[in-house]
Design a protein around this motif. Structure first.
Motif, PDB file in Angstrom:
ATOM      1  N   MET A   1       0.582  -1.070   0.392  1.00 35.68           N
ATOM      2  CA  MET A   1       0.220   0.062  -0.047  1.00 35.68           C
ATOM      3  C   MET A   1       0.630   1.399   0.480  1.00 35.68           C
ATOM      4  SD  MET A   1      -3.704   0.704   0.145  1.00 35.68           S
ATOM      5  CE  MET A   1      -3.976   1.898   0.447  1.00 35.68           C
ATOM      6  N   THR A   2       1.879   1.333   0.974  1.00 37.13           N
ATOM      7  CA  THR A   2       2.865   2.680   0.967  1.00 37.13           C
ATOM      8  C   THR A   2       3.797   3.311  -0.471  1.00 37.13           C
ATOM      9  OG1 THR A   2       3.005   1.912   3.042  1.00 37.13           O
ATOM     10  CG2 THR A   2       4.653   3.556   2.241  1.00 37.13           C
ATOM     11  N   ARG A   3       3.933   2.268  -1.135  1.00 32.20           N
ATOM     12  CA  ARG A   3       3.956   2.729  -2.159  1.00 32.20           C
ATOM     13  C   ARG A   3       3.826   2.544  -3.908  1.00 32.20           C
ATOM     14  NH1 ARG A   3       6.920  -3.840  -3.534  1.00 32.20           N
ATOM     15  NH2 ARG A   3       8.444  -3.792  -1.553  1.00 32.20           N
ATOM     16  N   TRP A   4       2.618   2.191  -3.556  1.00 30.24           N
ATOM     17  CA  TRP A   4       1.232   2.195  -4.453  1.00 30.24           C
ATOM     18  C   TRP A   4       1.015   4.593  -4.002  1.00 30.24           C
ATOM     19  CZ3 TRP A   4      -3.397   4.761  -3.462  1.00 30.24           C
ATOM     20  CH2 TRP A   4      -4.354   4.659  -4.480  1.00 30.24           C
ATOM     21  N   ILE A   5       1.166   4.721  -2.770  1.00 31.98           N
ATOM     22  CA  ILE A   5       1.160   6.060  -2.035  1.00 31.98           C
ATOM     23  C   ILE A   5       2.015   7.081  -2.813  1.00 31.98           C
ATOM     24  CG2 ILE A   5       0.884   7.397  -0.316  1.00 31.98           C
ATOM     25  CD1 ILE A   5      -1.353   5.619   0.916  1.00 31.98           C
ATOM     26  N   ASN A   6       3.064   6.321  -2.059  1.00 29.64           N
ATOM     27  CA  ASN A   6       4.307   7.426  -2.671  1.00 29.64           C
ATOM     28  C   ASN A   6       4.642   6.907  -4.486  1.00 29.64           C
ATOM     29  OD1 ASN A   6       4.715   7.667  -0.285  1.00 29.64           O
ATOM     30  ND2 ASN A   6       6.078   6.070  -0.132  1.00 29.64           N
ATOM     31  N   ALA A   7       3.820   6.411  -5.193  1.00 26.85           N
ATOM     32  CA  ALA A   7       4.551   6.444  -6.567  1.00 26.85           C
ATOM     33  C   ALA A   7       3.023   7.297  -6.990  1.00 26.85           C
ATOM     34  CB  ALA A   7       4.439   4.971  -7.227  1.00 26.85           C
TER      35      ALA A   7
ATOM     36  N   SER B   1       6.779  11.874  -0.400  1.00 29.57           N
ATOM     37  CA  SER B   1       6.328  11.194   0.581  1.00 29.57           C
ATOM     38  C   SER B   1       6.423  12.722   1.596  1.00 29.57           C
ATOM     39  CB  SER B   1       7.657  10.387   1.277  1.00 29.57           C
ATOM     40  OG  SER B   1       9.152  11.168   1.403  1.00 29.57           O
ATOM     41  N   GLY B   2       6.805  13.304   1.547  1.00 27.43           N
ATOM     42  CA  GLY B   2       6.532  14.771   2.513  1.00 27.43           C
ATOM     43  C   GLY B   2       5.140  15.340   2.369  1.00 27.43           C
ATOM     44  N   LEU B   3       4.043  14.798   1.319  1.00 28.25           N
ATOM     45  CA  LEU B   3       3.103  15.402   1.401  1.00 28.25           C
ATOM     46  C   LEU B   3       2.177  13.892   1.740  1.00 28.25           C
ATOM     47  CD1 LEU B   3       0.400  17.136   0.184  1.00 28.25           C
ATOM     48  CD2 LEU B   3       0.677  15.809  -1.578  1.00 28.25           C
ATOM     49  N   VAL B   4       2.132  12.907   1.771  1.00 29.38           N
ATOM     50  CA  VAL B   4       1.906  11.763   2.769  1.00 29.38           C
ATOM     51  C   VAL B   4       2.126  11.564   4.137  1.00 29.38           C
ATOM     52  CG1 VAL B   4       1.780   9.479   3.115  1.00 29.38           C
ATOM     53  CG2 VAL B   4       1.929  10.258   0.813  1.00 29.38           C
ATOM     54  N   ARG B   5       3.249  11.830   4.362  1.00 35.23           N
ATOM     55  CA  ARG B   5       3.548  12.313   5.905  1.00 35.23           C
ATOM     56  C   ARG B   5       2.953  13.687   6.618  1.00 35.23           C
ATOM     57  NH1 ARG B   5       6.467  15.612   9.240  1.00 35.23           N
ATOM     58  NH2 ARG B   5       7.604  14.135  11.782  1.00 35.23           N
ATOM     59  N   GLN B   6       2.721  15.152   6.108  1.00 35.03           N
ATOM     60  CA  GLN B   6       1.886  15.904   6.035  1.00 35.03           C
ATOM     61  C   GLN B   6      -0.004  15.865   5.998  1.00 35.03           C
ATOM     62  OE1 GLN B   6       3.224  19.110   7.269  1.00 35.03           O
ATOM     63  NE2 GLN B   6       0.740  19.772   7.660  1.00 35.03           N
ATOM     64  N   LEU B   7       0.138  15.217   5.288  1.00 34.30           N
ATOM     65  CA  LEU B   7      -1.462  14.482   5.161  1.00 34.30           C
ATOM     66  C   LEU B   7      -2.284  13.497   6.713  1.00 34.30           C
ATOM     67  CD1 LEU B   7      -2.064  13.787   1.483  1.00 34.30           C
ATOM     68  CD2 LEU B   7      -2.849  15.357   2.811  1.00 34.30           C
ATOM     69  N   GLY B   8      -0.922  12.174   6.348  1.00 32.45           N
ATOM     70  CA  GLY B   8      -1.135  11.547   7.776  1.00 32.45           C
ATOM     71  C   GLY B   8      -0.924  12.950   9.139  1.00 32.45           C
ATOM     72  N   LEU B   9      -0.468  13.833   9.185  1.00 30.46           N
ATOM     73  CA  LEU B   9      -0.056  14.799  10.602  1.00 30.46           C
ATOM     74  C   LEU B   9      -1.687  15.105  10.688  1.00 30.46           C
ATOM     75  CD1 LEU B   9       3.418  16.113  10.633  1.00 30.46           C
ATOM     76  CD2 LEU B   9       2.564  13.387  12.273  1.00 30.46           C
ATOM     77  N   LEU B  10      -2.413  15.451   9.862  1.00 27.80           N
ATOM     78  CA  LEU B  10      -3.837  15.910   9.547  1.00 27.80           C
ATOM     79  C   LEU B  10      -4.616  15.474  10.567  1.00 27.80           C
ATOM     80  CD1 LEU B  10      -3.521  18.395   6.382  1.00 27.80           C
ATOM     81  CD2 LEU B  10      -2.889  19.278   8.206  1.00 27.80           C
ATOM     82  N   THR B  11      -4.347  14.142  10.396  1.00 35.91           N
ATOM     83  CA  THR B  11      -5.712  12.881  11.002  1.00 35.91           C
ATOM     84  C   THR B  11      -6.050  13.287  12.038  1.00 35.91           C
ATOM     85  OG1 THR B  11      -4.060  11.648  11.161  1.00 35.91           O
ATOM     86  CG2 THR B  11      -5.124  11.373   8.555  1.00 35.91           C
ATOM     87  N   PHE B  12      -4.973  13.985  12.967  1.00 34.12           N
ATOM     88  CA  PHE B  12      -6.140  14.464  14.400  1.00 34.12           C
ATOM     89  C   PHE B  12      -6.371  15.145  14.110  1.00 34.12           C
ATOM     90  CE2 PHE B  12      -4.708  14.022  19.152  1.00 34.12           C
ATOM     91  CZ  PHE B  12      -6.329  13.405  19.483  1.00 34.12           C
TER      92      PHE B  12
ATOM     93  N   THR C   1      -4.544  21.953   9.414  1.00 38.04           N
ATOM     94  CA  THR C   1      -2.972  22.711   9.257  1.00 38.04           C
ATOM     95  C   THR C   1      -2.064  22.828  10.127  1.00 38.04           C
ATOM     96  OG1 THR C   1      -3.204  22.251   6.991  1.00 38.04           O
ATOM     97  CG2 THR C   1      -1.186  22.954   6.973  1.00 38.04           C
ATOM     98  N   VAL C   2      -2.422  24.011   9.859  1.00 36.33           N
ATOM     99  CA  VAL C   2      -1.432  24.927  11.121  1.00 36.33           C
ATOM    100  C   VAL C   2      -1.135  24.634  12.550  1.00 36.33           C
ATOM    101  CG1 VAL C   2      -2.120  27.261  12.281  1.00 36.33           C
ATOM    102  CG2 VAL C   2      -2.857  27.485  10.147  1.00 36.33           C
ATOM    103  N   ILE C   3      -2.382  23.480  13.067  1.00 38.99           N
ATOM    104  CA  ILE C   3      -2.164  22.943  14.353  1.00 38.99           C
ATOM    105  C   ILE C   3      -0.922  21.978  14.263  1.00 38.99           C
ATOM    106  CG2 ILE C   3      -2.740  21.425  15.621  1.00 38.99           C
ATOM    107  CD1 ILE C   3      -5.395  22.862  15.537  1.00 38.99           C
ATOM    108  N   ALA C   4      -0.960  21.395  13.017  1.00 34.39           N
ATOM    109  CA  ALA C   4       0.258  19.747  12.852  1.00 34.39           C
ATOM    110  C   ALA C   4       1.602  20.164  12.468  1.00 34.39           C
ATOM    111  CB  ALA C   4      -1.252  19.052  11.404  1.00 34.39           C
ATOM    112  N   ARG C   5       1.315  22.012  11.691  1.00 34.40           N
ATOM    113  CA  ARG C   5       2.980  22.492  11.740  1.00 34.40           C
ATOM    114  C   ARG C   5       3.158  23.038  12.435  1.00 34.40           C
ATOM    115  NH1 ARG C   5       3.401  23.579   5.204  1.00 34.40           N
ATOM    116  NH2 ARG C   5       3.007  22.017   4.353  1.00 34.40           N
ATOM    117  N   HIS C   6       2.327  23.874  13.288  1.00 36.55           N
ATOM    118  CA  HIS C   6       2.867  24.722  14.185  1.00 36.55           C
ATOM    119  C   HIS C   6       2.724  24.821  15.821  1.00 36.55           C
ATOM    120  CE1 HIS C   6       4.531  26.914  10.669  1.00 36.55           C
ATOM    121  NE2 HIS C   6       2.861  27.130   9.873  1.00 36.55           N
TER     122      HIS C   6
END
Length: 87
Positions: free
Chosen positions: A1-7, A11-22, A62-67
């Motif tokens: 699954m990870t390879r498909w997403i990273n394709a 990877s930076g965008l995938v990480r940021q999207l993951g950090l936004l979930t909570f 996004t502000v919460i997750a990043r800052h």
């Protein structure tokens, strides 16, 4: 699954999207409804109020997750770590 997403996404965008979930989980229901109801109370049409609310919740998450969360987590870690080493 990870390879498909990273394709398809960097990877930076995938990480940021993951950090936004909570933050999104915490904000989307009550925050989104409160904002949408406030906008509708000011006469904004339903579809526009929904779009504005979704955009605002995404920006807030996004502000919460990043800052806000990273320095807060570091601050808590420095305060709580000494307690973990007590006998």
């Amino acid at each position: 699954m990870t390879r498909w997403i990273n394709a398809w996404l960097p990877s930076g965008l995938v990480r940021q999207l993951g950090l936004l979930t909570f933050p999104l989980y915490l904000l989307h229901n009550n925050g989104g409804l409160l904002l949408k109801d406030a906008l509708r109370g000011q006469g904004v049409p339903n579809n526009s109020a929904t779009l504005i609310s979704v955009t605002a919740i995404l920006v807030m998450a996004t502000v919460i997750a990043r800052h806000i969360e990273p320095p807060l987590a570091q601050w808590l870690k420095t305060r709580l770590q000494p307690l973990a080493h007590r006998p």
